[in-house]
Design an enzyme around this catalytic site. Structure first.
Site, PDB file in Angstrom:
ATOM      1  N   LYS A  32      -3.859  -9.809  -6.676  1.00 51.77           N
ATOM      2  CA  LYS A  32      -5.027 -10.029  -5.859  1.00 51.77           C
ATOM      3  C   LYS A  32      -6.207  -9.282  -6.445  1.00 51.77           C
ATOM      4  O   LYS A  32      -6.156  -7.739  -6.764  1.00 51.77           O
ATOM      5  CB  LYS A  32      -4.848  -9.788  -4.369  1.00 51.77           C
ATOM      6  CG  LYS A  32      -6.099 -10.077  -3.496  1.00 51.77           C
ATOM      7  CD  LYS A  32      -5.861  -9.488  -1.924  1.00 51.77           C
ATOM      8  CE  LYS A  32      -6.203  -8.113  -1.901  1.00 51.77           C
ATOM      9  NZ  LYS A  32      -6.685  -7.574  -0.676  1.00 51.77           N
ATOM     10  N   LYS A  90       0.813  -1.175  -0.151  1.00 48.55           N
ATOM     11  CA  LYS A  90      -0.093  -0.135  -0.020  1.00 48.55           C
ATOM     12  C   LYS A  90       0.784   1.126   0.129  1.00 48.55           C
ATOM     13  O   LYS A  90       0.397   2.344  -0.539  1.00 48.55           O
ATOM     14  CB  LYS A  90      -1.084   0.044   0.981  1.00 48.55           C
ATOM     15  CG  LYS A  90      -2.023  -1.088   0.816  1.00 48.55           C
ATOM     16  CD  LYS A  90      -3.329  -0.678   1.503  1.00 48.55           C
ATOM     17  CE  LYS A  90      -4.424  -1.584   1.093  1.00 48.55           C
ATOM     18  NZ  LYS A  90      -5.561  -1.638   2.000  1.00 48.55           N
ATOM     19  N   LYS A 119     -10.860  -3.916  -3.912  1.00 50.87           N
ATOM     20  CA  LYS A 119     -12.029  -3.240  -4.289  1.00 50.87           C
ATOM     21  C   LYS A 119     -11.553  -1.708  -4.764  1.00 50.87           C
ATOM     22  O   LYS A 119     -12.090  -0.940  -5.487  1.00 50.87           O
ATOM     23  CB  LYS A 119     -12.776  -3.189  -3.146  1.00 50.87           C
ATOM     24  CG  LYS A 119     -12.126  -2.660  -1.747  1.00 50.87           C
ATOM     25  CD  LYS A 119     -13.319  -2.430  -0.720  1.00 50.87           C
ATOM     26  CE  LYS A 119     -13.275  -3.588   0.278  1.00 50.87           C
ATOM     27  NZ  LYS A 119     -11.933  -3.570   1.224  1.00 50.87           N
TER      28      LYS A 119
HETATM   29  N1  AQP Z   1      -9.066 -11.045  -3.466  1.00 48.15           N
HETATM   30  C1  AQP Z   1      -9.663 -11.530  -2.228  1.00 48.15           C
HETATM   31  N2  AQP Z   1      -9.616 -12.938  -2.206  1.00 48.15           N
HETATM   32  C2  AQP Z   1     -10.038 -13.277  -0.916  1.00 48.15           C
HETATM   33  N3  AQP Z   1     -10.282 -12.710  -0.057  1.00 48.15           N
HETATM   34  C3  AQP Z   1     -10.287 -11.115  -0.166  1.00 48.15           C
HETATM   35  N4  AQP Z   1     -10.352 -10.126   0.762  1.00 48.15           N
HETATM   36  C4  AQP Z   1      -9.936  -9.030   0.055  1.00 48.15           C
HETATM   37  N5  AQP Z   1      -9.645  -9.223  -1.088  1.00 48.15           N
HETATM   38  C5  AQP Z   1      -9.795 -10.574  -1.241  1.00 48.15           C
HETATM   39  C6  AQP Z   1     -10.499 -10.309   2.200  1.00 48.15           C
HETATM   40  O1  AQP Z   1     -11.597  -9.502   2.274  1.00 48.15           O
HETATM   41  C7  AQP Z   1     -11.619  -9.286   3.768  1.00 48.15           C
HETATM   42  C8  AQP Z   1     -12.090  -7.758   3.921  1.00 48.15           C
HETATM   43  O2  AQP Z   1     -10.928  -6.993   3.489  1.00 48.15           O
HETATM   44  P1  AQP Z   1     -10.763  -5.682   3.671  1.00 48.15           P
HETATM   45  O3  AQP Z   1     -11.761  -4.629   3.366  1.00 48.15           O
HETATM   46  O4  AQP Z   1     -10.325  -5.413   5.212  1.00 48.15           O
HETATM   47  O5  AQP Z   1      -9.169  -5.048   2.859  1.00 48.15           O
HETATM   48  P2  AQP Z   1      -8.369  -5.823   2.036  1.00 48.15           P
HETATM   49  O6  AQP Z   1      -7.699  -7.197   2.417  1.00 48.15           O
HETATM   50  O7  AQP Z   1      -7.230  -4.733   1.671  1.00 48.15           O
HETATM   51  O8  AQP Z   1      -9.214  -6.018   0.759  1.00 48.15           O
HETATM   52  P3  AQP Z   1      -9.050  -5.312  -0.709  1.00 48.15           P
HETATM   53  O9  AQP Z   1     -10.453  -5.485  -1.273  1.00 48.15           O
HETATM   54  O10 AQP Z   1      -8.174  -5.454  -1.234  1.00 48.15           O
HETATM   55  O11 AQP Z   1      -9.524  -3.702  -0.099  1.00 48.15           O
HETATM   56  P4  AQP Z   1      -8.639  -2.287  -0.594  1.00 48.15           P
HETATM   57  O12 AQP Z   1      -8.566  -2.597  -2.113  1.00 48.15           O
HETATM   58  O13 AQP Z   1      -9.410  -1.322   0.146  1.00 48.15           O
HETATM   59  O14 AQP Z   1      -7.008  -2.799   0.019  1.00 48.15           O
HETATM   60  C9  AQP Z   1     -10.456  -9.605   4.416  1.00 48.15           C
HETATM   61  O15 AQP Z   1     -10.633 -10.989   5.031  1.00 48.15           O
HETATM   62  C10 AQP Z   1      -9.763 -10.039   3.329  1.00 48.15           C
HETATM   63  O16 AQP Z   1      -8.618 -10.956   3.385  1.00 48.15           O
END
Ligand code: AQP
Length: 332
Positions: A197, A115, A200
């Site tokens: 990965k 990040k 969002k």
């Molecule tokens: N691609 C993924 N596959 C499986 N699990 C995923 N998670 C996120 N992306 C995937 C799981 O979703 C939960 C919530 O995630 P988060 O919102 O706390 O943050 P994150 O892991 O950083 O998810 P994002 O979508 O990648 O958000 P941004 O883009 O804002 O950083 C967690 O349990 C995560 O493992």
């Protein structure tokens, strides 16, 4: 343990529209714990501001994320559903735990490295100490299990280390949590770059399938998914795109990879992509419908938020007051 039940805790950031990665890696699995465990599922808005957010968007997404929790079948009578910033104990414990977390430990967190590279003009202290806030989230509720995607495993392991360290200094205070990572949906990859990965916050909307995308959009995105020059639908090394599509299909249908290979033997990638898109869209249709119904009822969502925050605060404050006493703060 709380009231003789093991505790399950997890959260999702309202930092964008939720993806099928969030759904398959986390959200879909939350309701599995509702009966056997005391469950806390939080909309972690304090985590979201580690990256710059548009305030009105953040507010809107906070309601939407809660509505998605409900639309995915989490009953607020059975699960404590709440918003992180409504329970000040999270921020307070995070500060205390900051003093029991090493700079070196935080420097090793891969999400921080990713990040901070992605947001090079805003490498703020919150981004660095994000895992400590996450440890506070988990430890406040004497959590036994944390259902998460594999990207969050390292953070849950740090929460374990912090709990063990604190317990070692002051005697047993926190339950030491275990991450629970689902077998197939633990890491859903981007449709455009299948070695990355699905996130969002990805700027390329075609790389990501959102839970709330309509059927045509879902199918269009899967049709455009990057695959390879081979033609066989087979789970194998070097076939990242197909492996990802097979994983998604497996998560939605419950079918094993060898069953999927037999189902699509002799068929082309086009036919397979269409099947994945249709299956995904059909499985998400009831969630979308329920979400749209719930989102119209803001008063109901606020009632869920208020009740959830009151219940969460009750348990969180119990742990916090124990911690305050142990570290030597004066309780009036
Ligand atoms: N691609 C993924 N596959 C499986 N699990 C995923 N998670 C996120 N992306 C995937 C799981 O979703 C939960 C919530 O995630 P988060 O919102 O706390 O943050 P994150 O892991 O950083 O998810 P994002 O979508 O990648 O958000 P941004 O883009 O804002 O950083 C967690 O349990 C995560 O493992």
């Amino acid at each position: 343990m709380l009231n003789d039940k093991k505790v399950s805790y997890s959260g999702i950031q309202p930092s964008g529209n939720l993806t099928i990665g969030n759904y398959l890696g986390a959200l879909k699995n939350f309701s599995e714990y509702s009966e056997k465990y005391k469950t806390f599922y939080c909309v972690v808005d304090e985590h979201a501001i580690t990256v710059r957010q548009v305030p009105a968007e953040l507010r809107k997404r906070t309601y939407e994320t809660l509505a998605l929790y409900l639309a995915c079948g989490l009953d607020p009578e059975q699960n404590c559903l709440y918003v992180q910033s409504h329970v000040p104990a999270h921020a307070e414990l995070a500060w205390i735990l900051n003093c029991y977390t090493m700079f070196g430990e935080l420097s090793r967190m891969t999400q921080f490295k990713d990040k901070s590279a992605k947001h090079a003009n805003n490498v703020n202290a919150g981004l660095f100490t994000y895992p400590v806030l996450m440890a506070a989230d988990i430890l406040l509720y004497q959590t036994d299990v944390v259902p998460v995607g594999i990207d969050q495993k390292q953070h849950v392991e740090l929460a374990r280390d912090i709990a063990v360290r604190f317990n070692g200094v002051y005697s047993d205070t926190f339950t030491v949590p275990e991450p629970i990572i689902s077998k197939t949906g633990k890491k859903i990859m981007s449709l455009a770059e299948p070695t990355k990965k699905m996130s969002k916050s990805d700027e390329n909307a075609n790389a990501v399938v959102y839970i709330l995308d309509d059927k045509d959009t879902v199918i269009r995105k899967f049709k455009r998914a990057v695959t390879d020059s081979d033609t066989e639908i087979k789970y194998a090394e070097g076939k990242d795109g197909i492996n990802n599509l097979m994983t998604i299909y497996s998560c939605f249908t419950g079918k094993e990879f060898d069953e999927i290979e037999r189902e699509f033997a002799g068929k082309g990638y086009g036919e397979f992509k269409l099947a994945v898109g249709e299956t995904c869209a059909d499985c998400l249709a009831p969630v979308r419908e329920e979400f749209n119904r719930l989102l119209k009822d803001k008063a109901y969502l606020e009632t869920v938020m208020k009740n959830g925050a009151a219940e969460a605060a009750y348990y969180a404050n119990k742990t916090l007051s124990k911690v305050r006493r142990k570290v030597g703060f004066v309780n009036l």
